[in-house]
Write a protein that holds these residues in place. Structure first.
Motif, PDB file in Angstrom:
ATOM      1  N   GLY A  37       0.815  -1.202   0.000  1.00 33.29           N
ATOM      2  CA  GLY A  37       0.000   0.000   0.000  1.00 33.29           C
ATOM      3  C   GLY A  37       0.851   1.255   0.000  1.00 33.29           C
ATOM      4  O   GLY A  37       0.377   2.341  -0.363  1.00 33.29           O
TER       5      GLY A  37
ATOM      6  N   GLN B 122      -3.544  -5.148   3.327  1.00 37.59           N
ATOM      7  CA  GLN B 122      -4.966  -5.338   3.567  1.00 37.59           C
ATOM      8  C   GLN B 122      -5.729  -4.076   3.173  1.00 37.59           C
ATOM      9  O   GLN B 122      -5.139  -3.053   2.820  1.00 37.59           O
ATOM     10  CB  GLN B 122      -5.210  -5.644   5.047  1.00 37.59           C
ATOM     11  N   GLY B 123      -7.063  -4.189   3.233  1.00 38.82           N
ATOM     12  CA  GLY B 123      -7.904  -3.029   2.971  1.00 38.82           C
ATOM     13  C   GLY B 123      -7.626  -2.391   1.625  1.00 38.82           C
ATOM     14  O   GLY B 123      -7.484  -3.069   0.615  1.00 38.82           O
ATOM     15  N   ARG B 124      -7.504  -1.057   1.607  1.00 34.75           N
ATOM     16  CA  ARG B 124      -7.314  -0.314   0.365  1.00 34.75           C
ATOM     17  C   ARG B 124      -5.878  -0.382  -0.154  1.00 34.75           C
ATOM     18  O   ARG B 124      -5.578   0.188  -1.207  1.00 34.75           O
ATOM     19  CB  ARG B 124      -7.748   1.136   0.570  1.00 34.75           C
ATOM     20  N   ASP B 125      -4.996  -1.076   0.565  1.00 37.54           N
ATOM     21  CA  ASP B 125      -3.637  -1.267   0.059  1.00 37.54           C
ATOM     22  C   ASP B 125      -3.651  -1.891  -1.329  1.00 37.54           C
ATOM     23  O   ASP B 125      -2.770  -1.622  -2.146  1.00 37.54           O
ATOM     24  CB  ASP B 125      -2.842  -2.183   0.994  1.00 37.54           C
TER      25      ASP B 125
ATOM     26  N   ASP C 150      -5.515  -1.315  -3.767  1.00 32.75           N
ATOM     27  CA  ASP C 150      -5.709  -0.330  -4.842  1.00 32.75           C
ATOM     28  C   ASP C 150      -4.367   0.196  -5.329  1.00 32.75           C
ATOM     29  O   ASP C 150      -4.132   0.306  -6.541  1.00 32.75           O
ATOM     30  CB  ASP C 150      -6.585   0.825  -4.350  1.00 32.75           C
ATOM     31  N   ASN C 151      -3.493   0.554  -4.394  1.00 35.57           N
ATOM     32  CA  ASN C 151      -2.176   1.049  -4.793  1.00 35.57           C
ATOM     33  C   ASN C 151      -1.360  -0.047  -5.450  1.00 35.57           C
ATOM     34  O   ASN C 151      -0.673   0.192  -6.451  1.00 35.57           O
ATOM     35  CB  ASN C 151      -1.409   1.602  -3.590  1.00 35.57           C
TER      36      ASN C 151
ATOM     37  N   ARG D 218      -2.479  -0.483  -8.942  1.00 40.46           N
ATOM     38  CA  ARG D 218      -2.088   0.687  -9.739  1.00 40.46           C
ATOM     39  C   ARG D 218      -0.603   0.606 -10.123  1.00 40.46           C
ATOM     40  O   ARG D 218      -0.236   0.888 -11.273  1.00 40.46           O
ATOM     41  CB  ARG D 218      -2.382   1.951  -8.942  1.00 40.46           C
TER      42      ARG D 218
ATOM     43  N   TYR E 100      -3.684 -11.270   0.155  1.00 40.24           N
ATOM     44  CA  TYR E 100      -4.485 -10.105   0.548  1.00 40.24           C
ATOM     45  C   TYR E 100      -5.194 -10.395   1.870  1.00 40.24           C
ATOM     46  O   TYR E 100      -5.777 -11.469   2.056  1.00 40.24           O
ATOM     47  CB  TYR E 100      -5.507  -9.790  -0.538  1.00 40.24           C
ATOM     48  N   ASP E 101      -5.153  -9.418   2.782  1.00 37.08           N
ATOM     49  CA  ASP E 101      -5.640  -9.636   4.143  1.00 37.08           C
ATOM     50  C   ASP E 101      -4.876 -10.785   4.790  1.00 37.08           C
ATOM     51  O   ASP E 101      -5.447 -11.606   5.520  1.00 37.08           O
ATOM     52  CB  ASP E 101      -7.149  -9.925   4.180  1.00 37.08           C
TER      53      ASP E 101
END
Length: 258
Positions: free
Chosen positions: A120, A148-151, A153-154, A157, A220-221
């Motif tokens: 992230g 985890q979480g919104r990590d 997304d990065n 990307r 993930y998580d």
């Protein structure tokens, strides 16, 4: 298989005491000052044995504070995991050395497998992007952990910069990576060490084809190295710790044989 899992912890001299998955760390979160220190020789000359490679990167707030993102669980996780890998498999493994380099280091191409955490916060430079692209296309296998979480997304990307046509896809439970050494049929015990969430497995495949070579494996998580780090301290339940070691062994065997 249960006996094999128990041996994993006994090989490290783990204490039989069990604690809750939150708290219970001597000296505070992530071990503090009371945890036995581990020293590994870093970036030693190649000698034919497999060596754990952790990716170092710059991160906002990470390199300027005590919380260096890329170094979470280093070096106790590597020390414990490599002992297990050497004992349970035929992989010729270095247990007193490890590699810590950036993606733009030419030494990356001396390794088949690399490990990175906290993606992230990972924003590679253009030279790192280019080098990672070439390495993956030439057969490299990247293990992504501790996010985890919104990590995600990065991470997605940044991987789009590395492999513009690639898609982050779920890794099916019957994929060979889950049967390369230990045979996984039940993933209920693969959970995050603190929030208890079920770990999800995402990957990047050649040609976006789940039947082709898996180039990137992402937990993930999940945070399997946290279990590795504290396995000899009796801080986590035996079941999830064993699952974390088994997954790690599977990843290495898959990466070395595909």
């Amino acid at each position: 298989m249960k006996r094999a899992g128990l041996v994993i912890l006994l090989l490290l001299g783990a204490t039989p005491a069990l604690v809750a998955q939150r708290g219970g760390f001597p000296g505070g979160f992530n071990g503090g000052g009371d945890l036995p220190r581990v020293t590994l020789v870093t970036n030693a000359p190649y000698d034919g044995r497999w060596e754990f490679l952790r990716v170092r990167y710059s991160a906002a707030g990470g390199m300027r504070t005590r919380d260096v993102k890329w170094s979470h669980d280093w070096a106790r996780a590597e020390a414990n995991f490599t002992k297990i890998l050497k004992e349970v498999s035929s992989v010729r493994t270095r247990t007193k050395e490890s590699a810590v380099i950036g993606f733009d280091d030419p030494a990356l191409f001396e390794h088949t497998i690399a490990y990175i955490v906290e993606v992230g916060y990972w924003v590679p430079t253009e030279p790192e992007v280019t080098s990672l692209r070439h390495w993956l296309r030439r057969g490299g296998f990247l293990i992504v952990d501790d996010f985890q979480g919104r990590d995600i997304d990065n991470f997605e990307r940044q991987m789009q910069r590395v492999l513009p046509d690639a898609k982050l896809l779920p890794v099916p439970p019957n994929h060979p990576v889950f049967d390369s050494f230990y045979h996984f049929t039940d993933f209920a015990g693969v959970v995050h060490p603190y929030n208890g969430r079920q770990t999800g497995f995402w990957g990047i495949f050649e040609r976006n084809d789940p039947t082709a070579r898996l180039m990137v494996m992402a937990n993930y998580d999940g945070d399997i190295a946290e279990y590795w780090e504290f396995a000899d301290q009796g801080l986590f339940q035996i079941g999830p710790s064993n699952e974390a070691f088994k997954l790690g062994v599977n990843y290495i065997v898959y990466g070395l044989t595909r």
